[in-house]
Design a protein around this motif. Structure first.
Motif, mmCIF file in Angstrom:
data_model
loop_
_atom_site.group_PDB
_atom_site.id
_atom_site.type_symbol
_atom_site.label_atom_id
_atom_site.label_comp_id
_atom_site.label_asym_id
_atom_site.label_seq_id
_atom_site.Cartn_x
_atom_site.Cartn_y
_atom_site.Cartn_z
ATOM 1 N N PRO A 18 -72.568 23.441 34.136
ATOM 2 C CA PRO A 18 -72.298 23.474 35.578
ATOM 3 C C PRO A 18 -72.433 22.114 36.258
ATOM 4 C CG PRO A 18 -73.565 25.390 34.945
ATOM 5 C CD PRO A 18 -73.509 24.496 33.738
ATOM 6 N N HIS A 19 -73.427 21.278 35.833
ATOM 7 C CA HIS A 19 -73.592 19.995 36.503
ATOM 8 C C HIS A 19 -72.419 19.056 36.209
ATOM 9 C CE1 HIS A 19 -75.348 19.453 32.508
ATOM 10 N NE2 HIS A 19 -75.124 18.160 32.638
ATOM 11 N N MET A 20 -71.785 19.199 35.018
ATOM 12 C CA MET A 20 -70.608 18.398 34.712
ATOM 13 C C MET A 20 -69.418 18.853 35.551
ATOM 14 S SD MET A 20 -70.887 18.068 30.560
ATOM 15 C CE MET A 20 -69.237 17.340 30.467
ATOM 16 N N ILE A 21 -69.324 20.158 35.751
ATOM 17 C CA ILE A 21 -68.253 20.698 36.594
ATOM 18 C C ILE A 21 -68.389 20.172 38.015
ATOM 19 C CG2 ILE A 21 -67.304 22.822 37.570
ATOM 20 C CD1 ILE A 21 -68.288 24.229 34.995
ATOM 21 N N ALA A 22 -69.623 20.202 38.527
ATOM 22 C CA ALA A 22 -69.858 19.705 39.886
ATOM 23 C C ALA A 22 -69.521 18.230 39.997
ATOM 24 C CB ALA A 22 -71.314 19.948 40.278
ATOM 25 N N SER A 23 -69.886 17.450 38.983
ATOM 26 C CA SER A 23 -69.607 16.012 39.011
ATOM 27 C C SER A 23 -68.108 15.756 39.064
ATOM 28 C CB SER A 23 -70.204 15.332 37.774
ATOM 29 O OG SER A 23 -71.612 15.427 37.781
ATOM 30 N N LEU A 24 -67.330 16.505 38.298
ATOM 31 C CA LEU A 24 -65.871 16.341 38.309
ATOM 32 C C LEU A 24 -65.294 16.633 39.688
ATOM 33 C CD1 LEU A 24 -64.808 17.992 34.929
ATOM 34 C CD2 LEU A 24 -64.379 15.632 35.616
ATOM 35 N N ILE A 25 -65.778 17.715 40.283
ATOM 36 C CA ILE A 25 -65.266 18.091 41.607
ATOM 37 C C ILE A 25 -65.610 17.023 42.630
ATOM 38 C CG2 ILE A 25 -65.445 19.805 43.461
ATOM 39 C CD1 ILE A 25 -66.003 21.892 41.235
ATOM 40 N N ILE A 26 -66.855 16.540 42.579
ATOM 41 C CA ILE A 26 -67.298 15.520 43.532
ATOM 42 C C ILE A 26 -66.512 14.224 43.367
ATOM 43 C CG2 ILE A 26 -69.252 14.032 44.142
ATOM 44 C CD1 ILE A 26 -71.080 16.442 43.533
ATOM 45 N N GLU A 27 -66.280 13.818 42.111
ATOM 46 C CA GLU A 27 -65.569 12.565 41.844
ATOM 47 C C GLU A 27 -64.134 12.599 42.358
ATOM 48 O OE1 GLU A 27 -65.830 11.908 37.689
ATOM 49 O OE2 GLU A 27 -68.010 11.556 37.711
ATOM 50 N N ASN A 28 -63.541 13.769 42.364
ATOM 51 C CA ASN A 28 -62.139 13.894 42.777
ATOM 52 C C ASN A 28 -61.963 14.219 44.253
ATOM 53 O OD1 ASN A 28 -60.113 13.917 40.267
ATOM 54 N ND2 ASN A 28 -62.058 14.794 39.603
ATOM 55 N N ALA A 29 -63.056 14.352 44.983
ATOM 56 C CA ALA A 29 -62.969 14.748 46.389
ATOM 57 C C ALA A 29 -63.145 13.543 47.312
ATOM 58 C CB ALA A 29 -64.031 15.796 46.706
ATOM 59 N N PRO A 30 -62.358 13.468 48.379
ATOM 60 C CA PRO A 30 -62.580 12.417 49.383
ATOM 61 C C PRO A 30 -63.972 12.566 49.980
ATOM 62 C CG PRO A 30 -60.470 13.527 49.711
ATOM 63 C CD PRO A 30 -61.219 14.334 48.711
ATOM 64 N N ARG A 31 -64.626 11.432 50.295
ATOM 65 C CA ARG A 31 -65.984 11.495 50.831
ATOM 66 C C ARG A 31 -66.105 10.620 52.063
ATOM 67 N NH1 ARG A 31 -66.659 10.151 45.904
ATOM 68 N NH2 ARG A 31 -68.415 11.553 45.512
ATOM 69 N N GLN A 32 -67.084 10.976 52.869
ATOM 70 C CA GLN A 32 -67.411 10.203 54.058
ATOM 71 C C GLN A 32 -68.883 10.432 54.389
ATOM 72 O OE1 GLN A 32 -65.812 11.845 57.822
ATOM 73 N NE2 GLN A 32 -64.990 13.542 56.589
ATOM 74 N N VAL A 33 -69.406 9.593 55.281
ATOM 75 C CA VAL A 33 -70.795 9.715 55.689
ATOM 76 C C VAL A 33 -70.855 10.379 57.059
ATOM 77 C CG1 VAL A 33 -72.933 8.495 56.231
ATOM 78 C CG2 VAL A 33 -71.478 7.691 54.354
ATOM 79 N N VAL A 34 -71.597 11.451 57.150
ATOM 80 C CA VAL A 34 -71.783 12.181 58.405
ATOM 81 C C VAL A 34 -73.279 12.350 58.622
ATOM 82 C CG1 VAL A 34 -71.360 14.318 59.649
ATOM 83 C CG2 VAL A 34 -69.598 13.419 58.117
#
Length: 362
Positions: free
Chosen positions: A256-272
């Motif tokens: 599961p932690h590898m799955i989460a890492s893949l999703i996070i790496e491919n998602a646009p990010r910003q600081v809020v």
């Protein structure tokens, strides 16, 4: 995941003499909390649900009997296969409305050393004592054994049956990774709180489209994505989305932690508000909640009658997590979901909210 029942308790045992070249051990057990649903057609060996249960259960049995070392173990060397004979509805036990009989087939004309079979299975299961019975746990089935028979058989009958089953393979079992994430800048309307509404479906489609694109390349067994709920967690003061990711059984190791890492790496990010937020579909998700949820999914969080504080049917109840002083448990119809308060926060059982640690200590 599957459980085998009460193998330390022998209520009865019968051995039928014979001149065959193999032995079959038939074990009848009650299953704790396993519902009898007519639509499942468990009384029909050809039904998809029957095949699914047999594939899952006997897969776990096979893991026990075929794990190394095999050579030198009188039972493992003789073990051939497992299959389920039947499921039956019973009104004898309120807590166990279903019983089933499964069979273990062994080569050789000599009787199978039953004590060795019991010891091997018992050493690979967790044992629970409640209701004046002994229950064995493998996966999420708790089973109490009530009867055993041993019969001499001709192996050719079971080899033929095995070949027939290969021509009609059983339905595969799925692995489901369930992740709870915190939404940011999200307004929970009555429509979005209703999983049957068009608004919910539209949001689910946008979220799962991005997740599936990120995951499928590295996990070919990925079958699907579902958003099961969006709820307001009044304890933490957040809106939480639950996402279920489905993968094919026994094709690859699922982390599961590898799955989460893949999703996070491919998602646009910003600081809020000094927090990293990722955009998936039409929602913004607190990045650390995604990773925390995935790490928690690695652990076995299946409900067990002896340690599930929500058992049997607590609902809409918030409880302190006795294993985590910073955490709490949300009960949903007998099922528990564990959460941890933010840094420098702790769960206050008096108010059922996460508050500053100093406030709880005071």
């Amino acid at each position: 995941m599957v459980s085998i029942g009460g193998l330390l308790v022998l209520l009865s045992m019968r051995v039928a003499a014979g001149q065959g070249d193999g032995w079959i051990m038939n074990i009848t057990s009650n299953i704790y909390g396993f519902p009898w649903i007519p639509a499942d057609k468990l009384s029909d060996r050809n039904s998809p649900r029957f095949k699914e249960a047999q594939n899952f259960f006997c897969g776990k049995i096979n893991e026990m009997f075929r794990s190394e070392p095999v050579v030198g173990n009188a039972v493992k060397e003789r073990y051939y296969r497992c299959f389920i004979c039947n499921f039956k509805q019973t009104n004898l036990h309120f807590e166990a409305p279903v019983s089933f009989t499964y069979s273990l087939v062994f080569n050789g004309s000599d009787p199978v050393p039953k004590a060795v079979v019991d010891g091997l299975i018992a050493s690979n299961t967790e044992i629970y004592h409640f209701g004046n019975k002994v229950w064995n746990l493998i996966g999420d089935w708790l089973v109490n054994r009530v009867d055993v028979t041993m019969v001499s058989v001709n192996m050719s009958d079971y080899i033929k049956q095995k070949k027939q089953e290969k021509q009609n393979p059983n339905i595969e079992i799925d692995i489901v990774v369930s992740i709870h994430v915190d939404l940011v800048n999200f307004t929970l309307t009555p429509e979005l709180a209703d999983p049957t509404s068009p608004e919910f479906t539209k949001l689910e489609t946008s979220v799962c489209k991005d997740i599936s694109q990120a995951v499928h390349g590295s996990f070919p067994s990925h079958k699907g994505c579902d958003v099961t709920s969006i709820v307001n967690n009044s304890v933490a003061g957040r809106i939480i989305m639950t996402i279920n990711l489905t993968f094919g059984w026994d094709r690859e190791v699922i982390y599961p932690h590898m799955i989460a890492s893949l999703i996070i790496e491919n998602a646009p990010r910003q600081v809020v508000n000094n927090e990293i937020v990722i955009s998936i579909g039409n929602v913004q998700i607190l990045e650390r909640s995604f990773m925390k949820a995935a790490n928690r999914a690695v652990q076995d969080t299946r409900d067990r009658p002896d340690n599930n504080p929500c058992f049997p049917d607590k609902n809409n109840v918030i409880l302190p997590d006795m294993t985590n002083p910073l955490g709490y448990i949300s009960c949903n119809h007998g099922n528990e979901v564990r959460f941890t308060c933010d840094q420098n926060m702790a769960f206050d059982p008096k108010t059922s909210k996460c508050v500053k640690s100093a406030t709880v200590l005071a």
